[in-house]
Write a protein that holds these residues in place. Structure first.
Motif, PDB file in Angstrom:
ATOM      1  N   GLY A  42       0.786  -1.217   0.000  1.00 19.10           N
ATOM      2  CA  GLY A  42       0.000   0.000   0.000  1.00 19.10           C
ATOM      3  C   GLY A  42       0.822   1.273   0.000  1.00 19.10           C
ATOM      4  O   GLY A  42       0.293   2.351  -0.211  1.00 19.10           O
ATOM      5  N   SER A  43       2.130   1.143   0.243  1.00 21.73           N
ATOM      6  CA  SER A  43       2.981   2.340   0.268  1.00 21.73           C
ATOM      7  C   SER A  43       4.330   2.096  -0.414  1.00 21.73           C
ATOM      8  O   SER A  43       5.329   2.688  -0.041  1.00 21.73           O
ATOM      9  CB  SER A  43       3.204   2.803   1.714  1.00 21.73           C
ATOM     10  N   ILE A  44       4.341   1.205  -1.401  1.00 21.40           N
ATOM     11  CA  ILE A  44       5.597   0.890  -2.091  1.00 21.40           C
ATOM     12  C   ILE A  44       5.936   2.010  -3.064  1.00 21.40           C
ATOM     13  O   ILE A  44       5.138   2.371  -3.920  1.00 21.40           O
ATOM     14  CB  ILE A  44       5.504  -0.465  -2.822  1.00 21.40           C
ATOM     15  N   THR A  45       7.129   2.543  -2.906  1.00 18.09           N
ATOM     16  CA  THR A  45       7.665   3.562  -3.810  1.00 18.09           C
ATOM     17  C   THR A  45       8.817   2.947  -4.581  1.00 18.09           C
ATOM     18  O   THR A  45       9.265   1.838  -4.264  1.00 18.09           O
ATOM     19  CB  THR A  45       8.188   4.773  -3.011  1.00 18.09           C
ATOM     20  N   SER A  46       9.321   3.655  -5.567  1.00 15.82           N
ATOM     21  CA  SER A  46      10.484   3.136  -6.299  1.00 15.82           C
ATOM     22  C   SER A  46      11.676   2.986  -5.362  1.00 15.82           C
ATOM     23  O   SER A  46      12.441   2.029  -5.479  1.00 15.82           O
ATOM     24  CB  SER A  46      10.814   4.030  -7.497  1.00 15.82           C
ATOM     25  N   GLU A  47      11.824   3.907  -4.400  1.00 18.85           N
ATOM     26  CA  GLU A  47      12.947   3.815  -3.452  1.00 18.85           C
ATOM     27  C   GLU A  47      12.831   2.574  -2.568  1.00 18.85           C
ATOM     28  O   GLU A  47      13.820   1.878  -2.338  1.00 18.85           O
ATOM     29  CB  GLU A  47      13.010   5.081  -2.571  1.00 18.85           C
ATOM     30  N   ILE A  48      11.631   2.272  -2.100  1.00 18.97           N
ATOM     31  CA  ILE A  48      11.432   1.064  -1.286  1.00 18.97           C
ATOM     32  C   ILE A  48      11.700  -0.177  -2.123  1.00 18.97           C
ATOM     33  O   ILE A  48      12.331  -1.128  -1.667  1.00 18.97           O
ATOM     34  CB  ILE A  48      10.014   1.034  -0.673  1.00 18.97           C
ATOM     35  N   MET A  49      11.237  -0.181  -3.368  1.00 22.03           N
ATOM     36  CA  MET A  49      11.479  -1.330  -4.237  1.00 22.03           C
ATOM     37  C   MET A  49      12.977  -1.542  -4.453  1.00 22.03           C
ATOM     38  O   MET A  49      13.461  -2.678  -4.442  1.00 22.03           O
ATOM     39  CB  MET A  49      10.756  -1.118  -5.575  1.00 22.03           C
ATOM     40  N   MET A  50      13.722  -0.451  -4.618  1.00 20.87           N
ATOM     41  CA  MET A  50      15.179  -0.560  -4.773  1.00 20.87           C
ATOM     42  C   MET A  50      15.818  -1.129  -3.512  1.00 20.87           C
ATOM     43  O   MET A  50      16.726  -1.962  -3.595  1.00 20.87           O
ATOM     44  CB  MET A  50      15.779   0.797  -5.118  1.00 20.87           C
ATOM     45  N   GLU A  51      15.340  -0.710  -2.352  1.00 16.03           N
ATOM     46  CA  GLU A  51      15.857  -1.265  -1.084  1.00 16.03           C
ATOM     47  C   GLU A  51      15.616  -2.765  -1.025  1.00 16.03           C
ATOM     48  O   GLU A  51      16.493  -3.522  -0.617  1.00 16.03           O
ATOM     49  CB  GLU A  51      15.165  -0.597   0.111  1.00 16.03           C
ATOM     50  N   ILE A  52      14.424  -3.188  -1.402  1.00 18.00           N
ATOM     51  CA  ILE A  52      14.093  -4.614  -1.382  1.00 18.00           C
ATOM     52  C   ILE A  52      15.017  -5.384  -2.315  1.00 18.00           C
ATOM     53  O   ILE A  52      15.565  -6.431  -1.950  1.00 18.00           O
ATOM     54  CB  ILE A  52      12.609  -4.836  -1.748  1.00 18.00           C
ATOM     55  N   THR A  58      25.555  -2.361 -12.721  1.00 18.66           N
ATOM     56  CA  THR A  58      26.625  -3.255 -12.267  1.00 18.66           C
ATOM     57  C   THR A  58      26.019  -4.610 -11.944  1.00 18.66           C
ATOM     58  O   THR A  58      24.798  -4.729 -11.821  1.00 18.66           O
ATOM     59  CB  THR A  58      27.299  -2.707 -10.977  1.00 18.66           C
ATOM     60  N   PRO A  59      26.869  -5.628 -11.773  1.00 19.27           N
ATOM     61  CA  PRO A  59      26.330  -6.946 -11.436  1.00 19.27           C
ATOM     62  C   PRO A  59      25.824  -7.056 -10.003  1.00 19.27           C
ATOM     63  O   PRO A  59      25.354  -8.097  -9.596  1.00 19.27           O
ATOM     64  CB  PRO A  59      27.493  -7.899 -11.679  1.00 19.27           C
ATOM     65  N   ASP A  60      25.904  -6.001  -9.200  1.00 17.70           N
ATOM     66  CA  ASP A  60      25.440  -6.055  -7.821  1.00 17.70           C
ATOM     67  C   ASP A  60      24.480  -4.898  -7.593  1.00 17.70           C
ATOM     68  O   ASP A  60      24.894  -3.747  -7.505  1.00 17.70           O
ATOM     69  CB  ASP A  60      26.639  -5.941  -6.872  1.00 17.70           C
ATOM     70  N   PRO A  61      23.175  -5.170  -7.462  1.00 15.53           N
ATOM     71  CA  PRO A  61      22.197  -4.095  -7.280  1.00 15.53           C
ATOM     72  C   PRO A  61      22.449  -3.235  -6.034  1.00 15.53           C
ATOM     73  O   PRO A  61      21.910  -2.146  -5.936  1.00 15.53           O
ATOM     74  CB  PRO A  61      20.866  -4.832  -7.163  1.00 15.53           C
ATOM     75  N   ALA A  62      23.232  -3.720  -5.082  1.00 10.67           N
ATOM     76  CA  ALA A  62      23.527  -2.921  -3.896  1.00 10.67           C
ATOM     77  C   ALA A  62      24.415  -1.736  -4.236  1.00 10.67           C
ATOM     78  O   ALA A  62      24.546  -0.796  -3.464  1.00 10.67           O
ATOM     79  CB  ALA A  62      24.200  -3.779  -2.824  1.00 10.67           C
ATOM     80  N   ARG A  63      25.039  -1.749  -5.391  1.00 12.82           N
ATOM     81  CA  ARG A  63      25.900  -0.638  -5.800  1.00 12.82           C
ATOM     82  C   ARG A  63      25.084   0.392  -6.500  1.00 12.82           C
ATOM     83  O   ARG A  63      25.329   0.970  -7.443  1.00 12.82           O
ATOM     84  CB  ARG A  63      27.031  -1.139  -6.688  1.00 12.82           C
TER      85      ARG A  63
END
Length: 193
Positions: free
Chosen positions: A139-149, A188-193
């Motif tokens: 109910g409150s998913i934003t693009s930033e939250i999706m990136m965190e996930i 990059t090959p690592d989404p955390a970057r």
């Protein structure tokens, strides 16, 4: 990619993919190493108005229309008994292999995979962890939250080691046609970057 190229709606992209799957099948190594490793595929297909999950096993497939809430896929079949479209021989093939008796309710994931579907949302795998993280923000998913996930390593969503996550994508698809769609891709090959 061909679904994106040849279709202007999620439903049409679903049709493109299943037509290609039925005509050519699927295959190919999913690793760049010399080890031969293949698996079947799952797809999230969405446009401004609707979304579908398509899951495959060889040339056979099942599709579920997403009706609301949150939905994820991850390295296992997750369509169970809510099947909105299917390969015309899906059930007959399962019956001929002895995987389904034709009597009890047909469950695609239980029939076509080795995963215990009753444990999918309770065990600690990527599917389960993704489901939990999405529901936490439902109910409150934003693009930033999706990136965190997608960056989350503890859950196993962002994998390290022999099977490393190679990229992630977040799309914002406003229902209002006058607003632009925005797509974010990792570089990059690592989404955390």
């Amino acid at each position: 990619r061909l679904g994106l190229e040849r279709a202007d709606t999620a439903e049409k992209a679903l049709c493109v993919i299943v037509d290609l799957l039925e005509k050519y099948g699927q295959g190919g190594n999913c690793m760049e190493s010399q080890m031969a490793f293949t698996y079947h595929n799952s797809f999230l297909i969405a446009d401004r108005k609707e979304a579908w999950v398509l899951e495959t096993s060889g040339k056979y497939w099942a599709a579920e229309k997403v009706e609301g809430g949150v939905r994820n896929i991850s390295n296992q079949l997750s369509i169970t008994t809510k099947i909105d479209r299917e390969h015309p021989e899906l059930k007959e093939y399962a019956k001929s292999k002895g995987w389904w008796d034709g009597e009890k309710e047909f469950d695609f994931a239980a029939t076509y995979s080795y995963v215990n579907t009753a444990r999918m949302t309770t065990s600690g795998g990527r599917y389960c962890e993704g489901y939990k993280l999405l529901n936490k923000h439902k109910g409150s998913i934003t693009s930033e939250i999706m990136m965190e996930i997608l960056r989350d390593k503890e859950s196993g969503i962002n994998m390290e080691g022999g099977f490393m996550t190679t990229g992630s994508m977040v799309s914002v698809l406003p229902q209002q046609p006058n607003l632009p769609c925005i797509h974010f891709f990792t570089g990059t090959p690592d989404p955390a970057r």
